[in-house]
Design an enzyme around this catalytic site. Sequence first.
Site, PDB file in Angstrom:
ATOM      1  N   ASN A  12       0.873  -1.173   0.000  1.00 52.00           N
ATOM      2  CA  ASN A  12       0.000   0.000   0.000  1.00 52.00           C
ATOM      3  C   ASN A  12       0.911   1.225   0.000  1.00 52.00           C
ATOM      4  OD1 ASN A  12      -1.792   2.052   0.541  1.00 52.00           O
ATOM      5  ND2 ASN A  12      -2.338   1.328   2.604  1.00 52.00           N
ATOM      6  N   LYS A  14       0.162   4.234  -0.350  1.00 56.86           N
ATOM      7  CA  LYS A  14      -0.488   5.417   0.246  1.00 56.86           C
ATOM      8  C   LYS A  14      -0.260   6.644  -0.644  1.00 56.86           C
ATOM      9  CE  LYS A  14      -0.208   3.223   4.727  1.00 56.86           C
ATOM     10  NZ  LYS A  14      -0.056   3.306   6.180  1.00 56.86           N
ATOM     11  N   HIS A  99      -9.405   1.311   4.995  1.00 62.56           N
ATOM     12  CA  HIS A  99      -8.129   1.431   5.704  1.00 62.56           C
ATOM     13  C   HIS A  99      -8.332   2.348   6.912  1.00 62.56           C
ATOM     14  CE1 HIS A  99      -4.035   2.557   6.667  1.00 62.56           C
ATOM     15  NE2 HIS A  99      -3.662   1.457   6.047  1.00 62.56           N
ATOM     16  N   GLU A 101      -6.732   4.699   8.052  1.00 62.41           N
ATOM     17  CA  GLU A 101      -6.524   6.132   7.787  1.00 62.41           C
ATOM     18  C   GLU A 101      -7.781   6.748   7.167  1.00 62.41           C
ATOM     19  OE1 GLU A 101      -2.915   5.522   5.603  1.00 62.41           O
ATOM     20  OE2 GLU A 101      -1.924   4.959   7.464  1.00 62.41           O
ATOM     21  N   GLU A 171      -5.358  -5.060  10.742  1.00 56.25           N
ATOM     22  CA  GLU A 171      -4.317  -4.058  10.958  1.00 56.25           C
ATOM     23  C   GLU A 171      -4.562  -3.330  12.274  1.00 56.25           C
ATOM     24  OE1 GLU A 171      -2.380  -2.822   7.013  1.00 56.25           O
ATOM     25  OE2 GLU A 171      -4.126  -1.547   7.310  1.00 56.25           O
ATOM     26  N   GLY A 177       2.641   2.065  10.867  1.00 54.60           N
ATOM     27  CA  GLY A 177       3.610   3.143  10.711  1.00 54.60           C
ATOM     28  C   GLY A 177       4.325   3.525  11.991  1.00 54.60           C
ATOM     29  N   SER A 217       3.553  -2.364  10.354  1.00 54.66           N
ATOM     30  CA  SER A 217       5.001  -2.451  10.521  1.00 54.66           C
ATOM     31  C   SER A 217       5.583  -3.816  10.137  1.00 54.66           C
ATOM     32  CB  SER A 217       5.404  -2.076  11.955  1.00 54.66           C
ATOM     33  OG  SER A 217       5.009  -0.743  12.232  1.00 54.66           O
TER      34      SER A 217
END
Length: 255
Positions: A12, A14, A99, A101, A171, A177, A217
């Site tokens: 991904n 992003k 996702h 985010e 996730e 991250g 990660s």
Amino acid sequence: MNKERKLIIAGNWKMNKTVAEATDLLADLTRDLAAVKEVDIVVCPPFTALQSVSKAILETKNIKLGAQNMSENNFGAFTGEICAGMLKEFSVRYVILGHSERRLYQKESDALIAKKASAVHAAALKPIVCVGETLAEREANQTEKVLETQVRGSLAGLTKEQIVETVLAYEPVWAIGTGKTATTQQAQDAHAFIRRLLAKMFDEAAAKKVRIQYGGSVKPANAKELMSQLDVDGALVGGASLEARSFADIIKNSI
Ligand code: PGA
């Protein structure tokens, strides 16, 4: 590694990579991964790089293209949105949905993600539906409750035939991250929980076929141990997918 389900490892990217950077990265991945047949490999560039990456991907047999989001609508007055038909022009096969985010910044709800998942299937594409708890939720022992709400809500309305063509990505938000990875046990427990839930929602046979990726990660150093878990069927990789070497090493270390 002999797994019950074929591993699927997706990058991904992003909001990273210009067209030139994206084509360079793909060229490197094509070279490094040409011999890999054991894993379904997917790259998800930003929309603006889909066309150029799509051209480059036609020359590779083993890397598939994914998008990072899609509208639940098929056309019309939806400023800034991208629909299934537009993605299909670039040979997109997978679409990441929900996702964390987007759940956080675009306030995407489970109900909206479910509509998008149905639209993805209606277009004969495959969704990668993301779920995961925050740190506060984990610390309050709410992980399973949160996962159950997200899984039931985000997959609402899908048929048994559609669920087996759906990829889930577990996730944990606190691992994205941050350099913090769930322990292999935490990952396996969450994946097994999701699979049991799928068996209740659909049936045992369908649940056994669904691939559940771990994300948060993932690095070359931890990929092998994570992928060796019974219910971990791949990875959704963010940061480490931006560089050919680390993404290729994650894949090679997982085999
Ligand atoms: P990360 O991101 O690998 O950078 O933690 C994973 C993701 O957001 O899918």
